[in-house]
Motif scaffolding. Structure first.
Motif, PDB file in Angstrom:
ATOM      1  N   PRO A 185       0.592  -0.877  -0.042  1.00 55.45           N
ATOM      2  CA  PRO A 185      -0.074  -0.194   0.013  1.00 55.45           C
ATOM      3  C   PRO A 185       0.743   1.252  -0.321  1.00 55.45           C
ATOM      4  O   PRO A 185       0.247   2.511  -1.123  1.00 55.45           O
ATOM      5  N   GLU A 186       1.897   1.345   0.429  1.00 57.02           N
ATOM      6  CA  GLU A 186       2.859   2.483   1.096  1.00 57.02           C
ATOM      7  C   GLU A 186       3.409   3.218  -0.358  1.00 57.02           C
ATOM      8  O   GLU A 186       3.941   3.744  -0.629  1.00 57.02           O
ATOM      9  N   MET A 187       3.422   1.841  -1.538  1.00 53.59           N
ATOM     10  CA  MET A 187       4.403   2.265  -2.997  1.00 53.59           C
ATOM     11  C   MET A 187       3.196   2.467  -4.119  1.00 53.59           C
ATOM     12  O   MET A 187       3.538   2.846  -5.180  1.00 53.59           O
ATOM     13  N   VAL A 188       1.893   2.665  -3.809  1.00 51.46           N
ATOM     14  CA  VAL A 188       1.028   2.763  -4.474  1.00 51.46           C
ATOM     15  C   VAL A 188       1.090   4.109  -4.960  1.00 51.46           C
ATOM     16  O   VAL A 188       1.311   4.530  -6.614  1.00 51.46           O
ATOM     17  N   SER A 189       1.165   5.104  -4.024  1.00 45.16           N
ATOM     18  CA  SER A 189       0.826   6.292  -4.370  1.00 45.16           C
ATOM     19  C   SER A 189       1.553   6.957  -5.899  1.00 45.16           C
ATOM     20  O   SER A 189       1.806   7.540  -5.954  1.00 45.16           O
ATOM     21  N   GLU A 190       3.493   6.619  -5.081  1.00 50.86           N
ATOM     22  CA  GLU A 190       4.269   7.140  -5.954  1.00 50.86           C
ATOM     23  C   GLU A 190       4.385   6.295  -7.340  1.00 50.86           C
ATOM     24  O   GLU A 190       4.851   7.673  -7.889  1.00 50.86           O
ATOM     25  N   VAL A 191       3.727   5.354  -7.339  1.00 54.12           N
ATOM     26  CA  VAL A 191       2.925   5.179  -8.972  1.00 54.12           C
ATOM     27  C   VAL A 191       2.451   5.638  -9.346  1.00 54.12           C
ATOM     28  O   VAL A 191       1.557   6.049 -10.414  1.00 54.12           O
ATOM     29  N   LEU A 192       0.968   6.025  -8.677  1.00 54.31           N
ATOM     30  CA  LEU A 192      -0.020   6.770  -9.455  1.00 54.31           C
ATOM     31  C   LEU A 192      -0.098   7.943  -9.088  1.00 54.31           C
ATOM     32  O   LEU A 192      -0.307   9.016 -10.288  1.00 54.31           O
ATOM     33  N   ASP A 193       1.391   8.631  -8.424  1.00 54.63           N
ATOM     34  CA  ASP A 193       1.730  10.510  -8.603  1.00 54.63           C
ATOM     35  C   ASP A 193       2.457  10.607 -10.401  1.00 54.63           C
ATOM     36  O   ASP A 193       2.176  11.370 -10.588  1.00 54.63           O
TER      37      ASP A 193
ATOM     38  N   GLY B 112      -1.919  15.365 -20.597  1.00 53.35           N
ATOM     39  CA  GLY B 112      -1.926  14.725 -22.279  1.00 53.35           C
ATOM     40  C   GLY B 112      -2.474  13.915 -22.770  1.00 53.35           C
ATOM     41  O   GLY B 112      -2.480  13.696 -24.027  1.00 53.35           O
ATOM     42  N   MET B 113      -1.271  12.600 -22.578  1.00 51.53           N
ATOM     43  CA  MET B 113      -0.962  11.706 -23.080  1.00 51.53           C
ATOM     44  C   MET B 113      -2.306  10.831 -22.734  1.00 51.53           C
ATOM     45  O   MET B 113      -3.180  10.902 -21.904  1.00 51.53           O
ATOM     46  N   THR B 114      -2.500   9.934 -23.556  1.00 48.59           N
ATOM     47  CA  THR B 114      -3.501   9.447 -24.073  1.00 48.59           C
ATOM     48  C   THR B 114      -3.648   7.781 -23.106  1.00 48.59           C
ATOM     49  O   THR B 114      -3.041   6.714 -23.219  1.00 48.59           O
ATOM     50  N   MET B 115      -4.476   7.885 -22.734  1.00 47.39           N
ATOM     51  CA  MET B 115      -4.576   6.454 -20.879  1.00 47.39           C
ATOM     52  C   MET B 115      -5.886   5.672 -21.936  1.00 47.39           C
ATOM     53  O   MET B 115      -6.947   6.353 -21.020  1.00 47.39           O
ATOM     54  N   MET B 116      -5.199   4.504 -21.423  1.00 48.41           N
ATOM     55  CA  MET B 116      -6.655   3.261 -20.948  1.00 48.41           C
ATOM     56  C   MET B 116      -6.093   2.787 -19.469  1.00 48.41           C
ATOM     57  O   MET B 116      -4.861   2.145 -19.930  1.00 48.41           O
ATOM     58  N   VAL B 117      -6.592   2.732 -18.445  1.00 49.45           N
ATOM     59  CA  VAL B 117      -6.256   2.281 -16.868  1.00 49.45           C
ATOM     60  C   VAL B 117      -6.983   1.499 -16.625  1.00 49.45           C
ATOM     61  O   VAL B 117      -8.047   1.542 -15.738  1.00 49.45           O
ATOM     62  N   VAL B 118      -6.682   0.008 -17.031  1.00 49.33           N
ATOM     63  CA  VAL B 118      -7.491  -1.190 -15.264  1.00 49.33           C
ATOM     64  C   VAL B 118      -7.228  -0.742 -14.136  1.00 49.33           C
ATOM     65  O   VAL B 118      -6.192  -0.958 -14.098  1.00 49.33           O
ATOM     66  N   THR B 119      -8.067  -0.056 -13.257  1.00 46.32           N
ATOM     67  CA  THR B 119      -7.748   0.159 -11.986  1.00 46.32           C
ATOM     68  C   THR B 119      -9.260  -0.540 -11.066  1.00 46.32           C
ATOM     69  O   THR B 119      -9.694  -0.069 -11.373  1.00 46.32           O
ATOM     70  N   HIS B 120      -8.326  -1.025  -9.681  1.00 46.20           N
ATOM     71  CA  HIS B 120      -9.523  -0.500  -8.640  1.00 46.20           C
ATOM     72  C   HIS B 120      -9.493   0.493  -7.792  1.00 46.20           C
ATOM     73  O   HIS B 120      -9.760   1.273  -6.726  1.00 46.20           O
ATOM     74  N   GLU B 121      -8.280   1.590  -8.429  1.00 49.44           N
ATOM     75  CA  GLU B 121      -7.573   2.847  -7.406  1.00 49.44           C
ATOM     76  C   GLU B 121      -9.137   4.509  -8.025  1.00 49.44           C
ATOM     77  O   GLU B 121      -9.121   4.726  -8.425  1.00 49.44           O
ATOM     78  N   MET B 122     -10.216   4.069  -7.447  1.00 48.22           N
ATOM     79  CA  MET B 122     -11.068   4.785  -7.585  1.00 48.22           C
ATOM     80  C   MET B 122     -11.352   6.105  -6.967  1.00 48.22           C
ATOM     81  O   MET B 122     -11.132   7.173  -7.457  1.00 48.22           O
TER      82      MET B 122
END
Length: 244
Positions: free
Chosen positions: A171-179, A188-198
């Motif tokens: 859990p403590e590593m999630v935010s550094e990736v999401l940032d 402006g990157m076009t992105m499709m993201v499969v995630t549970h991070e609401m």
């Protein structure tokens, strides 16, 4: 013309229907989050976009290139569409900088100095300038995933696909990736993201796609999905995932 068009795509493994008549699109610069319960077809859908998963019927068009056309050069297409997986997929025997340089040299034909310059610039961009000479096993999971994002960006992609990029992280590593992903979206990157991070979806998604049993059952603007979804399956999903 949308950057990504998914038109009536279906896929089955034998008698098991994984995708059922999926239709959606992603415009240039748009961020679309794909969510839903486990086994709903989210990862399969995103992997069809760059040809990692074949599909039986329908078509997918990426920047004008049809994946249903047998003449399409899939490796060339994949070089233009970045993909970040759950489990990093870094080469463990190569240093971080070599992980970032390999495809640049082999696929794009960049010389080593240009590839290294790009690699170092991207490592700085994801907050890891000091890790260039280390090996993946010496980095934390969050750091490895940021390297994986940098490696995808090194190919100058026209779009980025993320398949549950934080699901294998503490859990403590999630935010550094999401940032890093939030910064990409804002650029402006076009992105499709499969995630549970609401929380990520609420922050940067333009649209949210909700899947269940291989179908796209909701495709709505972010505000409508979180504030006004009328689909009972999506409502049940949100009630469970947002109550904590």
């Amino acid at each position: 013309m949308p950057m990504i068009e998914i038109k009536d795509v279906s896929k089955a493994y034998g008698a098991f229907q994984v995708l059922r008549h999926c239709t959606t699109s992603v415009d240039k610069g748009e961020v679309v989050v794909v969510c839903g319960p486990s086994g709903s077809g989210k990862s399969t859908l995103i992997k069809t976009v760059n040809g990692l998963e074949p599909f039986q019927t329908g078509n997918i068009i990426v920047d004008g290139v049809s994946l249903a056309d047998k003449a399409t050069d899939l490796p060339k297409l994949r070089a233009r569409v970045g993909m970040v997986f759950q489990n990093f997929e870094l080469f463990p025997h190569l240093s971080i900088v070599d992980n970032l340089c390999l495809a640049q040299q082999k696929v794009l034909g960049r010389d080593r100095p240009a590839a290294e310059a790009k690699a170092h610039a991207l490592l700085a961009r994801v907050g890891l300038p000091e890790q260039a000479d280390k090996f993946p096993g010496q980095l934390s999971g969050g750091q490895q995933q940021r390297v994986a994002i940098a490696r995808a960006l090194a190919m100058d992609p026209i779009a980025m696909l993320f398949d549950e990029p934080t699901s294998a992280l503490d859990p403590e590593m999630v935010s550094e990736v999401l940032d890093v992903m939030v910064a990409l979206a804002k650029e402006g990157m076009t992105m499709m993201v499969v995630t549970h991070e609401m929380g990520f979806a609420r922050k940067v998604a333009d649209r949210v796609i909700f899947m269940d049993k291989g179908e796209i059952v909701e495709d709505a603007k972010k505000a409508d999905f979180f504030g006004n979804t009328r689909n009972p399956r999506a409502q049940a999903f949100l009630s469970k995932i947002l109550q904590h």
